[in-house]
Every structure is written in structure tokens, then in C-alpha cells.
Design a protein around this motif. Sequence first.
Motif, PDB file in Angstrom:
ATOM      1  N   VAL A  65       0.821  -1.192   0.000  1.00  0.00           N
ATOM      2  CA  VAL A  65       0.000   0.000   0.000  1.00  0.00           C
ATOM      3  C   VAL A  65       0.864   1.254   0.000  1.00  0.00           C
ATOM      4  CG1 VAL A  65      -1.779   1.251   1.235  1.00  0.00           C
ATOM      5  CG2 VAL A  65      -1.839  -1.232   1.167  1.00  0.00           C
ATOM      6  N   GLY A  66       1.854   1.288   0.903  1.00  0.00           N
ATOM      7  CA  GLY A  66       2.702   2.469   1.034  1.00  0.00           C
ATOM      8  C   GLY A  66       3.337   2.832  -0.284  1.00  0.00           C
ATOM      9  N   HIS A  67       3.918   1.820  -0.909  1.00  0.00           N
ATOM     10  CA  HIS A  67       4.624   2.019  -2.161  1.00  0.00           C
ATOM     11  C   HIS A  67       3.631   2.442  -3.249  1.00  0.00           C
ATOM     12  CE1 HIS A  67       7.245   0.651  -5.518  1.00  0.00           C
ATOM     13  NE2 HIS A  67       6.130   0.170  -6.007  1.00  0.00           N
ATOM     14  N   ALA A  68       2.447   1.846  -3.201  1.00  0.00           N
ATOM     15  CA  ALA A  68       1.465   2.118  -4.233  1.00  0.00           C
ATOM     16  C   ALA A  68       1.143   3.604  -4.347  1.00  0.00           C
ATOM     17  CB  ALA A  68       0.193   1.315  -3.976  1.00  0.00           C
ATOM     18  N   ASP A  69       0.889   4.282  -3.187  1.00  0.00           N
ATOM     19  CA  ASP A  69       0.483   5.677  -3.343  1.00  0.00           C
ATOM     20  C   ASP A  69       1.647   6.579  -3.752  1.00  0.00           C
ATOM     21  OD1 ASP A  69      -0.353   4.319  -0.918  1.00  0.00           O
ATOM     22  OD2 ASP A  69       0.543   6.036   0.082  1.00  0.00           O
ATOM     23  N   GLU A  70       2.883   6.143  -3.476  1.00  0.00           N
ATOM     24  CA  GLU A  70       4.006   7.004  -3.853  1.00  0.00           C
ATOM     25  C   GLU A  70       4.207   7.066  -5.357  1.00  0.00           C
ATOM     26  OE1 GLU A  70       7.649   5.803  -1.986  1.00  0.00           O
ATOM     27  OE2 GLU A  70       6.541   5.740  -0.105  1.00  0.00           O
ATOM     28  N   VAL A  71       4.206   5.920  -6.026  1.00  0.00           N
ATOM     29  CA  VAL A  71       4.615   5.921  -7.424  1.00  0.00           C
ATOM     30  C   VAL A  71       3.513   5.533  -8.397  1.00  0.00           C
ATOM     31  CG1 VAL A  71       7.060   5.569  -6.984  1.00  0.00           C
ATOM     32  CG2 VAL A  71       5.541   3.606  -7.188  1.00  0.00           C
ATOM     33  N   ILE A  72       2.333   5.253  -7.878  1.00  0.00           N
ATOM     34  CA  ILE A  72       1.243   4.896  -8.781  1.00  0.00           C
ATOM     35  C   ILE A  72       0.154   5.964  -8.705  1.00  0.00           C
ATOM     36  CG2 ILE A  72      -0.498   3.172  -9.383  1.00  0.00           C
ATOM     37  CD1 ILE A  72       1.276   1.095  -8.014  1.00  0.00           C
ATOM     38  N   GLU A  73      -0.155   6.526  -9.846  1.00  0.00           N
ATOM     39  CA  GLU A  73      -1.242   7.506  -9.879  1.00  0.00           C
ATOM     40  C   GLU A  73      -2.534   6.732 -10.088  1.00  0.00           C
ATOM     41  OE1 GLU A  73      -0.783  10.543 -12.854  1.00  0.00           O
ATOM     42  OE2 GLU A  73      -2.847  11.201 -12.541  1.00  0.00           O
ATOM     43  N   GLN A  74      -3.429   6.832  -9.110  1.00  0.00           N
ATOM     44  CA  GLN A  74      -4.683   6.078  -9.202  1.00  0.00           C
ATOM     45  C   GLN A  74      -5.843   7.030  -9.480  1.00  0.00           C
ATOM     46  OE1 GLN A  74      -5.302   3.368  -5.817  1.00  0.00           O
ATOM     47  NE2 GLN A  74      -3.277   3.943  -5.087  1.00  0.00           N
ATOM     48  N   LEU A  75      -6.636   6.714 -10.494  1.00  0.00           N
ATOM     49  CA  LEU A  75      -7.800   7.529 -10.798  1.00  0.00           C
ATOM     50  C   LEU A  75      -9.003   6.627 -11.056  1.00  0.00           C
ATOM     51  CD1 LEU A  75      -6.718  10.385 -13.237  1.00  0.00           C
ATOM     52  CD2 LEU A  75      -7.727  10.622 -10.967  1.00  0.00           C
ATOM     53  N   PHE A  76     -10.164   7.081 -10.588  1.00  0.00           N
ATOM     54  CA  PHE A  76     -11.391   6.306 -10.776  1.00  0.00           C
ATOM     55  C   PHE A  76     -12.344   7.112 -11.654  1.00  0.00           C
ATOM     56  CE2 PHE A  76     -10.630   2.976  -7.658  1.00  0.00           C
ATOM     57  CZ  PHE A  76      -9.541   3.522  -6.995  1.00  0.00           C
ATOM     58  N   PHE A  77     -12.810   6.520 -12.730  1.00  0.00           N
ATOM     59  CA  PHE A  77     -13.730   7.202 -13.642  1.00  0.00           C
ATOM     60  C   PHE A  77     -15.129   6.677 -13.411  1.00  0.00           C
ATOM     61  CE2 PHE A  77      -9.646   8.039 -15.336  1.00  0.00           C
ATOM     62  CZ  PHE A  77      -9.751   9.313 -15.889  1.00  0.00           C
ATOM     63  N   GLU A  78     -15.970   7.542 -12.842  1.00  0.00           N
ATOM     64  CA  GLU A  78     -17.343   7.125 -12.564  1.00  0.00           C
ATOM     65  C   GLU A  78     -18.194   7.439 -13.789  1.00  0.00           C
ATOM     66  OE1 GLU A  78     -17.487   7.340  -7.743  1.00  0.00           O
ATOM     67  OE2 GLU A  78     -18.379   9.000  -8.812  1.00  0.00           O
ATOM     68  N   VAL A  79     -18.665   6.401 -14.445  1.00  0.00           N
ATOM     69  CA  VAL A  79     -19.421   6.594 -15.690  1.00  0.00           C
ATOM     70  C   VAL A  79     -20.675   5.727 -15.682  1.00  0.00           C
ATOM     71  CG1 VAL A  79     -17.328   7.104 -17.021  1.00  0.00           C
ATOM     72  CG2 VAL A  79     -18.137   4.744 -16.897  1.00  0.00           C
ATOM     73  N   GLN A  80     -21.525   5.947 -16.669  1.00  0.00           N
ATOM     74  CA  GLN A  80     -22.720   5.108 -16.801  1.00  0.00           C
ATOM     75  C   GLN A  80     -22.326   3.780 -17.457  1.00  0.00           C
ATOM     76  OE1 GLN A  80     -25.624   5.948 -15.383  1.00  0.00           O
ATOM     77  NE2 GLN A  80     -24.427   7.710 -14.674  1.00  0.00           N
ATOM     78  N   LYS A  81     -23.181   2.786 -17.271  1.00  0.00           N
ATOM     79  CA  LYS A  81     -22.865   1.446 -17.762  1.00  0.00           C
ATOM     80  C   LYS A  81     -22.527   1.445 -19.265  1.00  0.00           C
ATOM     81  CE  LYS A  81     -24.336  -3.270 -17.276  1.00  0.00           C
ATOM     82  NZ  LYS A  81     -25.394  -4.198 -17.012  1.00  0.00           N
ATOM     83  N   HIS A  82     -23.318   2.189 -20.065  1.00  0.00           N
ATOM     84  CA  HIS A  82     -23.098   2.150 -21.511  1.00  0.00           C
ATOM     85  C   HIS A  82     -21.827   2.909 -21.924  1.00  0.00           C
ATOM     86  CE1 HIS A  82     -25.206   6.002 -20.964  1.00  0.00           C
ATOM     87  NE2 HIS A  82     -24.509   6.383 -22.020  1.00  0.00           N
ATOM     88  N   GLU A  83     -21.178   3.568 -20.956  1.00  0.00           N
ATOM     89  CA  GLU A  83     -19.968   4.340 -21.292  1.00  0.00           C
ATOM     90  C   GLU A  83     -18.670   3.594 -20.974  1.00  0.00           C
ATOM     91  OE1 GLU A  83     -21.233   8.977 -20.563  1.00  0.00           O
ATOM     92  OE2 GLU A  83     -20.998   7.678 -18.804  1.00  0.00           O
ATOM     93  N   ARG A  84     -18.796   2.378 -20.542  1.00  0.00           N
ATOM     94  CA  ARG A  84     -17.589   1.638 -20.149  1.00  0.00           C
ATOM     95  C   ARG A  84     -16.581   1.537 -21.305  1.00  0.00           C
ATOM     96  NH1 ARG A  84     -17.277  -1.483 -15.219  1.00  0.00           N
ATOM     97  NH2 ARG A  84     -19.248  -2.531 -14.994  1.00  0.00           N
ATOM     98  N   ASN A  85     -17.062   1.114 -22.471  1.00  0.00           N
ATOM     99  CA  ASN A  85     -16.132   0.927 -23.598  1.00  0.00           C
ATOM    100  C   ASN A  85     -15.566   2.250 -24.094  1.00  0.00           C
ATOM    101  OD1 ASN A  85     -16.515  -1.775 -23.447  1.00  0.00           O
ATOM    102  ND2 ASN A  85     -18.106  -1.843 -25.027  1.00  0.00           N
ATOM    103  N   THR A  86     -16.411   3.270 -24.158  1.00  0.00           N
ATOM    104  CA  THR A  86     -15.936   4.589 -24.596  1.00  0.00           C
ATOM    105  C   THR A  86     -14.845   5.072 -23.646  1.00  0.00           C
ATOM    106  OG1 THR A  86     -18.282   4.958 -24.926  1.00  0.00           O
ATOM    107  CG2 THR A  86     -16.810   6.822 -25.369  1.00  0.00           C
ATOM    108  N   THR A  87     -15.055   4.858 -22.358  1.00  0.00           N
ATOM    109  CA  THR A  87     -14.067   5.319 -21.375  1.00  0.00           C
ATOM    110  C   THR A  87     -12.754   4.565 -21.565  1.00  0.00           C
ATOM    111  OG1 THR A  87     -15.935   5.565 -19.881  1.00  0.00           O
ATOM    112  CG2 THR A  87     -13.751   5.813 -18.917  1.00  0.00           C
TER     113      THR A  87
END
Length: 462
Positions: free
Chosen positions: A212-234
Motif C-alpha cells: 500500500v505504502g509504495h502504491a500511493d508514492e509511485v502509482i497515480e490512481q484515478l477512478f472514472f465514474e461513468v454510466q454502464k453504456h460508457e464503459r467501452n468509450t471510457t
Amino acid sequence: MSNTDFSALPLSPAQFEALTALGYEHMTPVQAQSLPLVLKGRDVIARARTGSGKTAAFGIGLLQTINPRFFGVQALVLCPTRELAEQVSGELRRLASRMANIKLVTLCGGKPFGPQVGSLEHGAHIVVGTPGRILDHLQRKTLSLDGLKVLVLDEADRMLDMGFADSMESIISETPKSRQTLLFSATYPENIRKMSASIQRSPTMVTVDEDVGHADEVIEQLFFEVQKHERNTTLLALFEHYRPANAVVFCNTKKQCDEVAKILQEYDIEARAIHGDLEQRERDQVLVQFSNNSCPVLVATDVAARGLDIKALAMVINYELPRDPDVYVHRIGRTGRAGETGLAMSIVIPSETQRIRKIEEFQKQPCACDTLPSLDRDPNYFLKAPMVTIQLDAGRKQKLRPGDILGALTGDAGLVGTQIGKISIFDQWSFVALERDALRQAMNYLANGKIKGRSIRVRKVR
Ligand code: AMP
């Protein structure tokens, strides 16, 4: 001399030579913490994942205990998947390259029994394999563990997740109590704690603070909240916006893997699906193509991605979040290795937002969310691999070595060394990565010419 130099360890000259030849100068954190204990014969439980150098952490230790003059199995490494077993065998072979007469046999399911029995009859000092097949051999009495000195459980948490608990218990009951037991696991849940207590003697716990510690230092984490039909477009927008050199897209089901790979291909993103339904040869092909730069995108289930050994993975995408936050951390840990910043992108639909909350609790920090409109689109985007892979129908069993292939391609076929990438030799076949421009020349030669005096069938892997 720093205390992370291998010279701080009491190793044999042959082992030093092998490490030098491999270019290993300093110990990785898990090696520095566990090797002094392992070499003293102590039981160790180490929290470390693939990419941490864990194989050498147990490998260097177990090789020290092998007596080549005693023809019996002295070390056993249990792995959850065939890919990991192959990977571990490869690393152990390299570590043992300067030690004379050490025999290693890999025993995994999905392979014929006969040749494995033959290899065991010739005497094996080290066995690496998956629990199911190893238990089969024990039950058929084609394998004996009476002389075992070191037992390694690699990725023990995954073996339990995959339902190997009973097989592991049966295997361990056939080993001497005096053995040294080394347990490696990426996570440390209750079932691992219990297992350690029942099979290890006063183990020392080694934790490399990288999950966990290492993860937040060097990994940029982003969550894209979208509608179900937008999964592939995203998904497509993530590629177009971030333009990663390579990526693994994680799916929760096999069917989803196939569908997502197909969509990516339709949009000119070279992708292959990998999951448990593929035959071994197909799995080998896909993993080889990904690791030798001839396929930039892998669409995988968690289990199928296990054996993956990629040093520079630019991006991990969760096409769907896993239910278990532990699995999420494991998935994203595959990017951002070796000091590189990694990208971990997750696509989340409204019914899955609870999974984000669980990840926040697990990582003890809020998750950063973003939206689809923030991503730049590019209608001309495509992602093609710089290399292509060819398959030769000959391998280790035909005594084919990388040097033979390299020799033929750079000699008679007239290629230059820089046009040839990674060469991977398997038992019955081999794969060679070539620059796209060199493909025709190589194929023309191999269709008619010879390697080591033999004609070998060759084809391009698609
Ligand atoms: P593993 O976690 O065992 O899968 O190892 C990850 C990668 O790191 C493998 O490709 C190893 O060959 C490499 N490796 C292991 N130990 C070292 C070291 N001390 N220095 C440099 N590379 C290493």
C-alpha cells in the motif's frame, strides 16, 4: 561494502559468479531482509509480490542446501500457476548456472505425465510445480519427498484462493518435519496466518513495505465514474488520452476478456485476451508476445495475469473493479515498478461505487475520481507493437538454444543483431521477437534454411 551488497552474505564463489553474470549488484529489500535468515536455515514468512526479487530471496537460499551427489529431491517450490512455475524454474536455473550438476524438474498440470516421470527417474535435486500435479506424482509414487530439506510456498495466498489448501496439506504431510519452510505471500490474511502456524517453526516475519505504502508514492490512481453504456468509450478514451506504451486491462470474467480484446482490436489497439480457457500453448504465446514487445495490451483475468513478469508496465486499467480491495492493490501493483511512475485507472459504474469505498478503507486514503469529459479523444489513435513474434516448432527437447537461433538469423539469414529481440525457448517450441521490417527476410530464410543442420517449421504468431 554496504549491507545490501551480496558480498555481505556467506555465499559460495559459484553463486557470486552467477549473480555477477545476472548483473545483480545489490539485494532488493526482500532479499536483504530474508536472505540472512534463510541462509541460517530459519523458517521465514515474507510478504512480497512478483517483481520484488522474491524468487532469488528463496532461490539463493535453497541452492546453498543442495548436495549434488545425493540423488533425491532436496528442495520443492509450490506455485499457484504453471506460468509462475516456469518463471521460477527459469530464475533458479540462472541462479544455479555456475553450480555443477544440479538438476531441476518442473512438474505442472496440462503436460503429459510420461516425460515428467522420465525426468524424475534421472534424478532431480529441485522440483518446482503446481500442487495438483505434484500430488499426482506423490500418489503414483513417481516422486518421493523423504529427503526434502527446503519447502517453499510461493504466492501462498493465491494457492489458497485457487482451492489448493487440501493438496498442499497432503503434499506437506509427505515431507520430513526437519525441513526448512519458506512462505511467500503478497497478502497476509487469516488463512495464511493459520497455515504458517501449522507448518512453520518459529518463523520470522519479513514485511517489505511496498504494497500500500509504495502504491500511493509511485502509482497515480484515478477512478472514472461513468454510466454502464460508457464503459467501452471510457476504455478507449483512456488509451487515447494517456497513450501508454503498454497496458494490462483487468476483467472479472473470461467472457468479458474476449469481448474487451475484440473491441480494442476493432479500434486499432493491438490486444490479446488471456484467461483460463486458453490452451497452454496459446497462453505461452500470449505471455511471450506481451513480454517481448510484440503485443502492447493484455486483457486478463486475475488468475491468468499471475505469471506475468513485466518490468516496465505503463498502465493498468480496471475495466471493472474487483470486489476485494486486496485484489485491487495486487492488480495496480503491477505498474510503477523499478522507480517508474505507474498509472492505475479504474472504470466504475454507479452500482459499483461501494467497491471504491472499500478500497478507500483498505488504503486508508480517499480515492481520486475523474470524469469521462476530462479525457482528450483522438480519432486517429492506434497502438501497434514495435516487434512481431515468430514460432519455431523446436525447443529445449530438441536441444535448441537461443545462441543457435541468433546464430542462424544473424549468419546465413543476414539479419543484424538489433533486429532480433527476446528469444524464449520452451520444451517443444520457441519464440523469437523480430523487428517488423526484418520479418520477411527471417521467414524467407527459415522456410528453406536450417538451424543446427535441421529444417524447422516456422510461422508468424498472430
Ligand atoms: P521476482 O520478484 O522474483 O519475480 O523478480 C523480479 C525480477 O527482478 C526478475 O526479473 C529478477 O531477475 C530480477 N531481480 C531479482 N533480484 C535482483 C537483484 N538483486 N538485482 C537486480 N535484479 C533482480
